[in-house]
Design a protein around this motif. Sequence first.
Motif, PDB file in Angstrom:
ATOM      1  N   LYS A 121     -25.411 136.390  30.351  1.00 58.00           N
ATOM      2  CA  LYS A 121     -24.490 135.280  30.613  1.00 58.00           C
ATOM      3  C   LYS A 121     -24.967 134.527  31.852  1.00 58.00           C
ATOM      4  N   GLU A 156     -27.110 130.504  33.191  1.00 56.45           N
ATOM      5  CA  GLU A 156     -27.196 129.070  32.947  1.00 56.45           C
ATOM      6  C   GLU A 156     -28.029 128.749  31.711  1.00 56.45           C
ATOM      7  N   LYS A 170     -25.856 129.187  28.692  1.00 59.38           N
ATOM      8  CA  LYS A 170     -24.887 128.092  28.570  1.00 59.38           C
ATOM      9  C   LYS A 170     -25.557 126.823  28.050  1.00 59.38           C
TER      10      LYS A 170
END
Length: 783
Positions: free
Chosen positions: A280, A282, A285
């Motif tokens: 989890k 950047e 994302k």
Amino acid sequence: MKTRFNSKIVEKIWLKIANIISLNSYLLKDDIKYNLLKDHGRGIFVSLIGNLINIIGLLYIFYNQIGPTYILVGIISISAILLRRVYLGKIIRSLSVTNIAAVQNIWDRVCYNSIFYGIWWASTLFFIMQIAQSTQQLIVIAAGAGMMSGCTIAYRTIAPAAKITLTLMSIGCLAALLSLNSAVADATALLLGSYYLVLLRHIIGTSSDIITRLKREHELKVSADTINMLLTDFTEQGSDWLLEFNESGHLINPCNRMAEACLRPIETLDDSNIFDIFDKDEQSKDLKNHISLGHSVNKHIISLTIDNEQHWWSISARVSKYQNANDSNSSESRFLYRGVVSDITAHRQAEEKVNHMAHFDALTDLPNRFQFNQNLNIAMQSNTTKLGLMYLDLDNFKAINDTLGHPIGDKLLQSVSKRLQACLQNQDIVARLGGDEFAIIIQNSSEKICKSIAERIISVLSTPFQIDGHDIIIGCSIGLAIAPEDGITPEILLRNSDLALYSAKSNGRNRSVRYIAGMDESAHNRRMLEMDMRVALANNEMILHYQPIVDLIKEETIGYEALIRWNNPERGTVMPDQFIPVAEETGLIVQLGEWAIRKAIDDMRQWPDTFHLSINLSPAQMRSPSLIATIVNMLANTGISADRICLEITETALMQDSEANLATLHKLRELGLKIALDDFGTGYSSLNYLRSFPLDKIKIDRCFVDEIDSSEDCQAIIKSIVDLANTLGIVTAAEGVERDEQIQYLRDKGCVEAQGYLYSKAVPQNQLSNLTQRSDIEVDTLV
């Protein structure tokens, strides 16, 4: 048996001839030669038919003019030659490219069979021309020209055989024409000669083209095999796999390779969300946003943790299916992605390792010079308070490295780095710049803080290190500069801390010195001295002085030690202790030392043959590849005997790259030169050198001689040295003799030679004959 023996001899002779004629064929690779033979074998039958047609035609025309005996002999001989060709063709058809010896053997046999073939046709055409009528001669020439062209075609892939056959047939035809003694025949012979050259050029060109074609085919085959091998290897061992998922990240039809990469059963991946696998962060994302918007992704790097180990994947995918979002009745995914995943973990780890190696020292794992310079730049730009910079150099490290070995030296550096880190605060930075040099950045510093840290470091590093059973004692010298007083840029601060370090080392080592303004002037003076010294070598400003060496038993001078002096027009007389250290630092000592050797040996020609010469060698000279050549050339040019020259070395010279220096000393001793160990007793391990190299002389250092009449310790040391040398058969010489009491003690203890101001200081060559003899001791001088 006799017939078989003779046939073998004939065969060997013809093989030799064929080998000589076809020597260039051995430059061909065996696989190309094999293909040439195969091509030749396929044309043998056609060639055979052509020969039979020509033979039958000639028999038909000249049958009544040729006697039966000649016809019989000719048919038998040509039949043997042609049957031999058929037999060789059969062997060629069964030939294997792996049987190199057989390929070469058949190649040679085809070549020497062509010799018989050419001789037969040459002699036949010549014979028929002699019996042919004028109207039949044209037929003979036509037959000859046809056979010349035929042999060129028949042997097109065997260039040596084609050249042999063509040449022999041409000789036969030319001889036949010239034997007619007519202008027409001579003109025809000229035309036939031109025809021969054209065919010969055709043979060479055709052979070259065929060989080039075969080579290209071979190269293409090798390339194709290589490509096939790489494709197979990629298919079997590649780390890529196909990936299919929808816009929410749910996997569709996951493959076995992905399951293996994730260390999970394939059943658990089906319809699972790919983002549950990724870390989890950047990157995850960004990937999720791209997919939700229906954007393609290209080599997007994503990290994931598998079995507590970090991995990296590169994902490339694009939309392969789109469902209209306005269709509310559709329950299918709007986007369907298909792409490729590459496991780049190994590549990423290699990059990180290379990046770490580029910024950190491999031995100590401290920041290296590159990383240190970056840290210093950042610290000076961001730090509004004082910043301390220490330049640190270990004392006696090279001696440890040379005597105990590099593995011990490496472990010592690792231990030093740990102690240095323990002396600093978390915000401070220590780096290894190379060798035994370290640098330290002290944040939010002051002179008091830096001095305190420097004293702590000196104290900590002075504590003995225990490494592999050795108790190792070293020290360190520290140069200190503080910003902004001592430098407002990283370059100036580094330079000034280096100058301070040089001062600390010059003042006795194992201490710290802060930079002061005059140090750069001192460095400037050293540079100017170096420049003046280079000019001095070019302008012959260097001279040699000689100090007598006295035999204490015979009480007479037996030789001189050469000592270098520098007469500078501006500086005056410069003593060795002022310029020799600079010469050693800059490397000029090699050039200077070679000049001294040449000058001193040349001066010896004016001395009596009984006098000896001592010359000092520096450690740098010992490593010079031209040292031995310089001495050998001077001995040869002057005729001086090698045993009259003694080379004086220090224990430092042996400690630096000792194995190479010992090898050099052995070579010098093999030439007949004598070797003396200077300043004995002041080095690191004198007794070890007495054991490892057979010295001719030991020179007792002046520090022991100075107090010989007042210090019992010095007396005991000198007695021990003399006794040891006498036991080993080594001459002892005392330096710095200035008083009669010293001479008496040295003579009583068995010392053999002495030199010092008691006898004479060092003087130029032209003053040696003017030395004043002492009244109470006879000292011979040069006449």
